[in-house]
Design a protein around this motif. Structure first.
Motif, PDB file in Angstrom:
ATOM      1  N   TRP A 143       0.839  -1.211   0.000  1.00  0.00           N
ATOM      2  CA  TRP A 143       0.000   0.000   0.000  1.00  0.00           C
ATOM      3  C   TRP A 143       0.874   1.262   0.000  1.00  0.00           C
ATOM      4  CZ3 TRP A 143      -4.769  -0.195   3.861  1.00  0.00           C
ATOM      5  CH2 TRP A 143      -5.703  -1.130   3.394  1.00  0.00           C
ATOM      6  N   TRP A 380      -1.373   0.310   9.092  1.00  0.00           N
ATOM      7  CA  TRP A 380      -2.699  -0.028   8.576  1.00  0.00           C
ATOM      8  C   TRP A 380      -3.734   0.925   9.166  1.00  0.00           C
ATOM      9  CZ3 TRP A 380      -6.726  -3.832  10.531  1.00  0.00           C
ATOM     10  CH2 TRP A 380      -7.578  -4.274   9.501  1.00  0.00           C
ATOM     11  N   LEU A 381      -3.654   1.138  10.481  1.00  0.00           N
ATOM     12  CA  LEU A 381      -4.618   2.037  11.110  1.00  0.00           C
ATOM     13  C   LEU A 381      -4.450   3.478  10.621  1.00  0.00           C
ATOM     14  CD1 LEU A 381      -5.109  -0.411  13.277  1.00  0.00           C
ATOM     15  CD2 LEU A 381      -6.184   1.480  14.494  1.00  0.00           C
ATOM     16  N   MET A 383      -3.336   4.475   7.624  1.00  0.00           N
ATOM     17  CA  MET A 383      -3.826   4.638   6.252  1.00  0.00           C
ATOM     18  C   MET A 383      -5.336   4.546   6.200  1.00  0.00           C
ATOM     19  SD  MET A 383      -0.942   3.068   3.675  1.00  0.00           S
ATOM     20  CE  MET A 383      -0.092   1.805   4.582  1.00  0.00           C
ATOM     21  N   ARG A 384      -5.922   3.654   6.998  1.00  0.00           N
ATOM     22  CA  ARG A 384      -7.372   3.511   6.958  1.00  0.00           C
ATOM     23  C   ARG A 384      -8.077   4.644   7.693  1.00  0.00           C
ATOM     24  NH1 ARG A 384      -9.838  -2.138   8.044  1.00  0.00           N
ATOM     25  NH2 ARG A 384     -11.564  -0.976   7.145  1.00  0.00           N
ATOM     26  N   SER A 385      -7.555   5.040   8.853  1.00  0.00           N
ATOM     27  CA  SER A 385      -8.243   6.065   9.646  1.00  0.00           C
ATOM     28  C   SER A 385      -8.211   7.426   8.974  1.00  0.00           C
ATOM     29  CB  SER A 385      -7.590   6.212  11.021  1.00  0.00           C
ATOM     30  OG  SER A 385      -7.638   5.015  11.721  1.00  0.00           O
ATOM     31  N   TYR A 386      -7.156   7.687   8.234  1.00  0.00           N
ATOM     32  CA  TYR A 386      -7.015   9.035   7.678  1.00  0.00           C
ATOM     33  C   TYR A 386      -7.218   9.086   6.173  1.00  0.00           C
ATOM     34  CZ  TYR A 386      -5.258   9.611  12.368  1.00  0.00           C
ATOM     35  OH  TYR A 386      -5.147   9.606  13.734  1.00  0.00           O
ATOM     36  N   GLY A 387      -6.882   8.007   5.512  1.00  0.00           N
ATOM     37  CA  GLY A 387      -6.990   8.019   4.057  1.00  0.00           C
ATOM     38  C   GLY A 387      -5.866   8.839   3.446  1.00  0.00           C
ATOM     39  N   VAL A 388      -5.626   8.562   2.198  1.00  0.00           N
ATOM     40  CA  VAL A 388      -4.542   9.238   1.493  1.00  0.00           C
ATOM     41  C   VAL A 388      -4.746  10.752   1.492  1.00  0.00           C
ATOM     42  CG1 VAL A 388      -3.358   9.383  -0.727  1.00  0.00           C
ATOM     43  CG2 VAL A 388      -4.295   7.190   0.037  1.00  0.00           C
TER      44      VAL A 388
END
Lengths: 508, 508
Positions: A143, A380-381, A383-388
């Protein structure tokens, strides 16, 4: 040892002290909730503490008992001592007024990810020991590679792969040893005396240390000067000359470390051109993008990685600028088999069918140590919690604040920018009389730095590049907002004025 | 890369997505409290999960999206995915039914200590960067040295000192490089070809890896067989012979790694006698007490460290048996200046008056990496929260349970103890017909191991020592109680019965 350690105290009792349950889930719940509030309050009040600790060496030994307690102590007493004894000795890296070194960035998402990593306490030395730990690491490394637009040759979904290490130092050492062992395969072990490693004088000091750790002869570590003319980037022309001279004297060029964002001034080595030179001589090229790499998730910075398709390995530390807390350094390699050849072990007690029959990744063969924490959860947290989108905006926000500070410096006749800004670090100095005597200017800026840091209201550090002493204002602490940067500039200005008013110059 | 990574998605938006605050104290508080409950519930229910993960390689990649999200995702979704996607892929190291490898021990105190370490995110590369981090590490290393009754020569309050590393691998590498550079000072860099490193064939595989990392020639790594006659301890007589042969052929004996508790069978090398031999030849002796060292806080085990006053360095991993969570490996050295000489760096941007004028410890010069986490908090919280009394009782409780299991094995005619128990590991095998054909017994025990592990009701591993295949039953997971050991034995017995009933022997 003191009398307390004699047999009569520690070693006399062999009876059990009640029933000892170190992980009672309900006691865990209670203490952990209490700690969450302690920490949330610390973050809330962090501006009240002096950024740079004001204690004297040895302060803590004088406050703590010489020996550990024989009996348990209440949790509340410990929390009280953290407040009274530990916090005064902290240099508060998370303070919004921390502008030193490179700030180490953090986030709620990474914190809870780290809690979870601790919770499982999975020791992911091989796939079987924690399949999720290995597989999530493979996913997040791919990712992150996508965010950086790395070529497929660095991804598991292509022909390469990545691993999370503790520090850049370890990442570089692993890559270096992979390169070294590839070379020694044809040269024989004694060939180590011929192997040459290259870098610029701006490369992080840990690179030379890694070379020495790996047994590269100190006389074969080429530290090539980079000058102000190139903004402290390593010159491909000079590199070529040095490599060719080594070849002419029978040496074997082995490894080049190029930096994207050096520690002193965030200089960027021209990866593409250096790689061309290095490729001609089959030199392993590693890109150390510990700090600057994170910016490359934004398209406007990605060009600093141009040419990365020509290099062999790349490292980037999300703990520097991608909100991950320590310690988290990502290493990607094009040829994982070379890493594994250099670093694998195969003791009987770790053998299992999965490792033998399936082509699973056993991360112990990608790193120095055997044990490995489940750090992928943090990335992982994040990238998922904040997004690109938010991650890009976070980088841009820091750069914008640095740009603002740069504007303050530029518009003030007493100050000057020493090296053009690239990311979120501003290298500047006080030079009110446009003095050409370097030792005077250095003295003046040292005074200014001391004066500012001793207030406890901010913390900055310095560096020297091209023999010029400069102050480094590194924007990036997660809690920093524009108002902190403005207040910092105000303090720097006022301190400079006070310094000059004391007629420092005349008294020298 | 896939179409999602094209410019039109990730790289099109340069506008800020709302105001992004990655460390809002109240959001932090909310999420961290939620995570505490998630973890406490996980611990409460941990026995419901199969100990050894039952997933197939590649399971996770198939469940997760190929690309990171562009926009933030809700925390609740992430927690749900941890439950649904991550937990099934975990091998549950904290399960009370985990008897594999060496269990990694934990505690509430260490968990909250780790939370605090993460909270501060202090990067303790030098004293000034976090005085409390450096000083507390010095204090706890001395405290732990006291518990082990190490001589003053390993303590800061004496003439030595200690440092917390990540893994034993790093600790050994650092000690080895210190020894290497001391030797090369007189031999010159080319002398590296003459340096010889010693260990037994029971020494952890990471030692040979460290030797190779440090550039010791692979042909100069002596792996000396240790036999069942000595319970797999390295023989001082044999060591002397090997060293003398090396000296006779012009080589230079450099380093010996002695183990207190090997990984296969917890064998203990005779430190005192080995040290006498090594001392005669000025060989650096390192004691790897990663597992067994912790037991030495109890007087009844302390004799395994006898002779430690003659060695140069010692490592012990509290993450193995002192309740600390990963990763925490303690390294003590007698001559810190040799470590610092080999590992120091002095870049301009880290220079400061404290490091120059005061004799403060800058831990970056005691380890591979520059960055360093505030891990001392964990050890401090453990020692204070539990006291020496409970720590001793914790060790004794594990040993007592292992002894109980040993009793089950001994009293059962189908089973036999393969190597006498020393700490809390029992090495045994099924051998109902007292068969002398080793490949049959190996086959039978492999079948038994597979059968037991595939139930998910416990996890054990195996090893081979002296060409004998054996099952390892390692007691130590923090939540393990007597009832789990009893249930484990019952399952092993039943599985063996079922195996034999299927007339395995006749069908071979």
């Amino acid at each position: 040892m003191g009398s307390l350690h004699e047999n009569n105290v520690y070693f006399s009792s062999s009876k059990v002290v009640g029933e000892f349950k170190p992980l009672d889930p309900e006691e865990f719940r209670r203490q952990a909730h209490q700690m969450v509030d302690f920490i949330a309050d610390y973050y809330k009040n962090i501006e009240n503490y002096p950024v740079l600790s004001q204690v004297e060496p040895g302060y803590l030994r004088n406050r703590l008992p010489e020996t550990p307690p024989y009996k348990p102590e209440p949790f509340d007493n410990i929390l009280r001592d953290i407040q009274n004894d530990i916090i005064p000795g902290m240099t508060h890296w998370l303070s919004p007024n921390f502008f030193a070194f490179f700030p180490a960035t953090v986030s709620s998402a990474a914190f809870v990810g780290e809690m979870l990593c601790t919770c499982f306490n999975a020791v992911g030395f091989n796939w079987l020991a924690s399949p999720a730990a290995t597989e999530l690491e493979m996913v997040v490394m791919d990712w992150l590679a996508q965010l950086l637009k790395l070529p497929k040759s660095f991804m598991f979904s292509g022909s390469g792969g990545g691993v999370i290490q503790g520090t850049t130092s370890e990442a570089i050492l692993c890559a270096l040893v992979a390169a070294r062992d590839r070379a020694l395969k044809s040269l024989g072990a004694a060939g180590i005396s011929k192997l040459v490693a290259y870098c610029s004088d701006q490369t992080h000091s840990t690179y030379s240390k890694a070379c020495k750790l790996a047994g590269i002869f100190p006389c074969n570590i080429r530290i090539i000067p980079a000058s102000a003319d190139s903004n402290f980037a390593l010159s491909p022309v000079v590199l070529r000359g040095v490599i060719e001279a080594d070849v002419a004297s029978g040496l074997v060029p082995l490894f080049l470390c190029a930096s994207v964002g050096t520690t002193s001034t965030t200089a960027v080595d021209p990866v593409s051109q250096l790689a061309k030179v290095a490729n001609e001589h089959e030199v392993w090229i590693h890109v150390d993008a510990a700090y600057g790499g994170s910016a490359c998730i934004c398209p406007e910075f990605r060009h600093y990685l141009d040419g990365v398709e020509r290099v062999d390995s790349l490292s980037l530390s999300p703990h520097k600028w991608l909100l991950s807390y320590l310690d988290c350094s990502c290493l990607w390699v094009k040829k994982p088999d070379l890493l594994v050849k250099a670093l694998n072990t195969n003791p009987e007690y770790l053998k299992n069918k999965r490792s033998e029959l399936d082509s699973v990744v056993d991360y112990k063969d990608w790193q120095i140590g055997t044990g490995k924490r489940f750090k992928a959860l943090r990335l992982w947290l994040i990238m998922r919690s904040y997004g690109v989108a938010n991650l890009q905006s976070h980088i841009r926000s820091d750069v914008r604040m640095a740009k603002m500070f740069e504007g303050f410096v530029k518009s003030d006749p007493w100050f000057e920018i020493v090296v053009p800004r690239t990311f979120s670090l501003v290298c500047f100095r006080l030079n009110p009389f446009k003095e050409s005597n370097p030792s005077y200017v250095e003295h003046l800026n040292k005074k200014l730095l001391d004066s500012v840091n001793s207030t406890g209201r901010l913390y900055m550090t310095h560096s020297v590049a091209g023999e010029v002493y400069m102050l480094r204002f590194a924007v990036g602490a997660t809690l920093t907002e524009e108002r902190h940067v403005c207040a910092a500039w105000k303090l720097i200005k006022e301190s400079a004025e006070a310094l000059l008013k004391r007629s420092y110059y005349n008294s020298v």
